[in-house]
Design a protein around this motif. Sequence first.
Motif, short mmCIF file in Angstrom:
data_model
loop_
_atom_site.label_atom_id
_atom_site.label_comp_id
_atom_site.label_asym_id
_atom_site.label_seq_id
_atom_site.Cartn_x
_atom_site.Cartn_y
_atom_site.Cartn_z
N UNK A 222 0.81 -1.22 0.00
CA UNK A 222 0.00 0.00 0.00
C UNK A 222 0.84 1.27 0.00
N UNK A 223 2.15 1.14 0.26
CA UNK A 223 3.01 2.32 0.29
C UNK A 223 3.64 2.62 -1.07
N UNK A 224 3.38 1.75 -2.07
CA UNK A 224 3.95 1.96 -3.39
C UNK A 224 2.94 2.61 -4.32
N UNK A 225 3.42 3.54 -5.13
CA UNK A 225 2.58 4.24 -6.10
C UNK A 225 3.26 4.17 -7.47
N UNK B 9 1.61 14.30 -10.08
CA UNK B 9 1.54 13.12 -9.20
C UNK B 9 2.54 13.22 -8.06
N UNK B 10 3.77 13.66 -8.36
CA UNK B 10 4.78 13.80 -7.31
C UNK B 10 4.38 14.90 -6.33
N UNK B 11 3.86 15.99 -6.85
CA UNK B 11 3.41 17.08 -5.99
C UNK B 11 2.30 16.62 -5.05
N UNK B 12 1.36 15.84 -5.58
CA UNK B 12 0.27 15.33 -4.75
C UNK B 12 0.79 14.42 -3.65
N UNK B 13 1.75 13.55 -3.98
CA UNK B 13 2.34 12.67 -2.97
C UNK B 13 3.05 13.49 -1.89
N UNK C 127 11.58 16.39 -13.20
CA UNK C 127 10.17 16.56 -12.85
C UNK C 127 9.97 16.51 -11.34
N UNK C 128 10.78 15.68 -10.67
CA UNK C 128 10.70 15.64 -9.21
C UNK C 128 11.09 16.97 -8.60
N UNK C 129 12.16 17.58 -9.13
CA UNK C 129 12.57 18.89 -8.62
C UNK C 129 11.51 19.95 -8.92
N UNK C 130 10.88 19.88 -10.09
CA UNK C 130 9.81 20.83 -10.41
C UNK C 130 8.68 20.71 -9.39
N UNK C 131 8.32 19.48 -9.06
CA UNK C 131 7.23 19.26 -8.10
C UNK C 131 7.62 19.78 -6.71
N UNK C 132 8.86 19.50 -6.28
CA UNK C 132 9.29 19.93 -4.96
C UNK C 132 9.45 21.44 -4.88
#
Length: 199
Positions: free
Chosen positions: A24-27, A46-50, A77-82
């Motif tokens: 359940x911890x994996x997306x 999706x990363x931003x929501x997480x 994309x991860x850096x953009x979300x963060x």
Amino acid sequence: PERLKDIRREEAYEAALRLGVPRTSLHFFDVPDSRVYEHCHEVVASILQLAQVHKPQAVFLPHAKEPPSDHHLTYAYGRMALDSWARPVRVFEYGVWYWQHWPWVPLQFNARASSRLKWRLSALRRFGIGAFTEYNCRLNIAEVLPIKQHAVEAHASQFGGPDFPRSWPVLGELEGGLIVQSWLQPVECFRVTKLAGKS
């Protein structure tokens, strides 16, 4: 192929289980291989929501200079979300294919594309010196190395074999297994960046 996608997902679940992480911890973002560049907005959202839901203190992303586009775009994309999340967080960058250069793999003197790539990557990374300057965090994982190896072995399709026909290289066969061996060392390296967020 759809079957391989399902296999890889089950392998991810099994590897996580071996590390004590529940399913359940994996997306999963369900982005096709080599097509991450077509899904920028979905991946960032999706990363931003997480991040908004889980409020992490640390986030692990592929190294910014990882060779496959899927990997370095995931970092971008991860850096953009963060950056959009704008909260204090530490980003840990890890290498997967990053280590495909000397001294972690041998160099050959021939005209093959793979040989030219290794020479180019080795030169760009100053023949190993770059790793010592780019990776500013080294953790001794000797105590938990057997657990990590057990988890890595759950990704059976990444190690080839007759059950997994494919037309692309897999990590278990790349450089005679030297890339995988570079992960299974008692010291693990990361590039750590502290994002201050916005006050």
